[in-house]
Design a protein around this motif. Structure first.
Motif, PDB file in Angstrom:
ATOM      1  N   LYS A   1       0.885  -1.166   0.000  1.00  0.00           N
ATOM      2  CA  LYS A   1       0.000   0.000   0.000  1.00  0.00           C
ATOM      3  C   LYS A   1       0.914   1.205   0.000  1.00  0.00           C
ATOM      4  CE  LYS A   1      -3.454   2.328   2.861  1.00  0.00           C
ATOM      5  NZ  LYS A   1      -4.272   2.208   4.101  1.00  0.00           N
ATOM      6  N   LEU A   2       0.734   2.092  -0.950  1.00  0.00           N
ATOM      7  CA  LEU A   2       1.575   3.281  -0.955  1.00  0.00           C
ATOM      8  C   LEU A   2       0.731   4.540  -0.995  1.00  0.00           C
ATOM      9  CD1 LEU A   2       1.926   4.654  -4.013  1.00  0.00           C
ATOM     10  CD2 LEU A   2       3.419   2.731  -4.330  1.00  0.00           C
ATOM     11  N   ARG A   3       1.285   5.561  -0.375  1.00  0.00           N
ATOM     12  CA  ARG A   3       0.632   6.866  -0.307  1.00  0.00           C
ATOM     13  C   ARG A   3       1.539   7.865  -1.004  1.00  0.00           C
ATOM     14  NH1 ARG A   3      -3.302   9.351   2.428  1.00  0.00           N
ATOM     15  NH2 ARG A   3      -3.060  11.553   2.884  1.00  0.00           N
ATOM     16  N   LEU A   4       0.968   8.589  -1.963  1.00  0.00           N
ATOM     17  CA  LEU A   4       1.728   9.587  -2.717  1.00  0.00           C
ATOM     18  C   LEU A   4       1.714  10.933  -2.004  1.00  0.00           C
ATOM     19  CD1 LEU A   4       0.318   8.783  -6.274  1.00  0.00           C
ATOM     20  CD2 LEU A   4       2.481   7.989  -5.268  1.00  0.00           C
ATOM     21  N   ARG A   5       2.729  11.729  -2.262  1.00  0.00           N
ATOM     22  CA  ARG A   5       2.786  13.087  -1.700  1.00  0.00           C
ATOM     23  C   ARG A   5       1.713  13.975  -2.333  1.00  0.00           C
ATOM     24  NH1 ARG A   5       7.393  13.054   1.227  1.00  0.00           N
ATOM     25  NH2 ARG A   5       9.090  11.738   0.488  1.00  0.00           N
ATOM     26  N   LEU A   6       1.485  13.783  -3.635  1.00  0.00           N
ATOM     27  CA  LEU A   6       0.481  14.550  -4.383  1.00  0.00           C
ATOM     28  C   LEU A   6      -0.447  13.575  -5.094  1.00  0.00           C
ATOM     29  CD1 LEU A   6       2.903  17.163  -5.996  1.00  0.00           C
ATOM     30  CD2 LEU A   6       1.386  17.531  -4.032  1.00  0.00           C
ATOM     31  N   PRO A   7      -1.716  13.920  -5.269  1.00  0.00           N
ATOM     32  CA  PRO A   7      -2.657  12.999  -5.925  1.00  0.00           C
ATOM     33  C   PRO A   7      -2.271  12.704  -7.374  1.00  0.00           C
ATOM     34  CG  PRO A   7      -3.816  14.874  -4.942  1.00  0.00           C
ATOM     35  CD  PRO A   7      -2.365  15.167  -4.833  1.00  0.00           C
ATOM     36  N   TYR A   8      -2.544  11.478  -7.781  1.00  0.00           N
ATOM     37  CA  TYR A   8      -2.392  11.058  -9.169  1.00  0.00           C
ATOM     38  C   TYR A   8      -3.734  10.462  -9.574  1.00  0.00           C
ATOM     39  CZ  TYR A   8      -0.865   8.632 -13.344  1.00  0.00           C
ATOM     40  OH  TYR A   8      -0.739   8.202 -14.641  1.00  0.00           O
ATOM     41  N   GLU A   9      -4.299  10.938 -10.673  1.00  0.00           N
ATOM     42  CA  GLU A   9      -5.625  10.518 -11.133  1.00  0.00           C
ATOM     43  C   GLU A   9      -6.659  10.652 -10.011  1.00  0.00           C
ATOM     44  OE1 GLU A   9      -5.312   6.607 -12.898  1.00  0.00           O
ATOM     45  OE2 GLU A   9      -4.294   7.399 -14.664  1.00  0.00           O
ATOM     46  N   GLY A  10      -6.523  11.724  -9.227  1.00  0.00           N
ATOM     47  CA  GLY A  10      -7.498  12.036  -8.195  1.00  0.00           C
ATOM     48  C   GLY A  10      -7.360  11.287  -6.887  1.00  0.00           C
ATOM     49  N   ARG A  11      -6.303  10.512  -6.713  1.00  0.00           N
ATOM     50  CA  ARG A  11      -6.129   9.796  -5.445  1.00  0.00           C
ATOM     51  C   ARG A  11      -4.666   9.720  -5.042  1.00  0.00           C
ATOM     52  NH1 ARG A  11      -7.088   3.396  -6.485  1.00  0.00           N
ATOM     53  NH2 ARG A  11      -5.727   3.184  -8.284  1.00  0.00           N
ATOM     54  N   LYS A  12      -4.470   9.520  -3.760  1.00  0.00           N
ATOM     55  CA  LYS A  12      -3.113   9.434  -3.211  1.00  0.00           C
ATOM     56  C   LYS A  12      -2.737   8.016  -2.794  1.00  0.00           C
ATOM     57  CE  LYS A  12      -2.132  13.932  -1.205  1.00  0.00           C
ATOM     58  NZ  LYS A  12      -1.755  14.580   0.049  1.00  0.00           N
TER      59      LYS A  12
END
Length: 161
Positions: A100-111
């Motif tokens: 499970k990964l969490r992005l710093r900024l959303p990609y395709e509307g999700r993090k």
């Protein structure tokens, strides 16, 4: 100090001297008290004795170098089944794992993305989510953890015995 990269460089040799591998460091500073969490690992697993030995080695280095201003608590433990991934090498090592990964900024509307770690390419992480494969720059990942997979069939079999 408090910079995790500098702390890693400082205590890495102490952890290795304790006979284990430095998996990761988490440092958080509050007003009066800081917390330094050090995660250690080895191929044979981690015991309480390993943690105690590594803690003594790390404490000795920190006492001499004194990189943390003020009071702090040192915690040394195994990274656990849901281990965090701290370096690009961890992503290579754990290819094939569900993460499970969490992005710093959303990609395709999700993090948040959950999928199978395909590996790395240059400075990017490859993640298969269903039929899609995503390529995320390592620097754009805020946090990633292994999602432990529990074998329900063997657990059910043990209960039936």
């Amino acid at each position: 100090m408090g910079d995790e990269a500098q702390l890693r460089e400082l205590i890495g040799p102490a952890v290795e001297a304790a006979g284990v591998e430095l998996w990761g460091i988490e440092y958080s500073a509050a007003r009066r008290h800081a917390l330094l969490r050090v995660f250690i690992d080895s191929r044979k697993g981690i015991s309480v004795d390993d943690c105690a030995r590594a803690s003594r080695q790390i404490s000795s280095v920190l006492d001499v170098e004194d990189p943390i201003v003020g009071e702090y608590t040192l915690e040394v433990s195994s990274p656990g089944a849901d281990r965090a991934l701290y370096t690009l090498a961890h992503y290579c090592q754990l290819a094939g794992s569900r993460i499970k990964l969490r992005l710093r900024l959303p990609y395709e509307g999700r993090k948040v993305f959950v999928g199978t770690l395909s590996g790395t390419e240059d400075d990017s992480v490859l993640l298969a989510v269903g039929d899609e494969e995503y390529v995320f720059p390592f620097e754009g990942i805020e946090r990633a953890n292994v999602v432990p997979e529990i074998d329900v069939s063997s657990a059910a079999g043990k209960q039936a015995d």
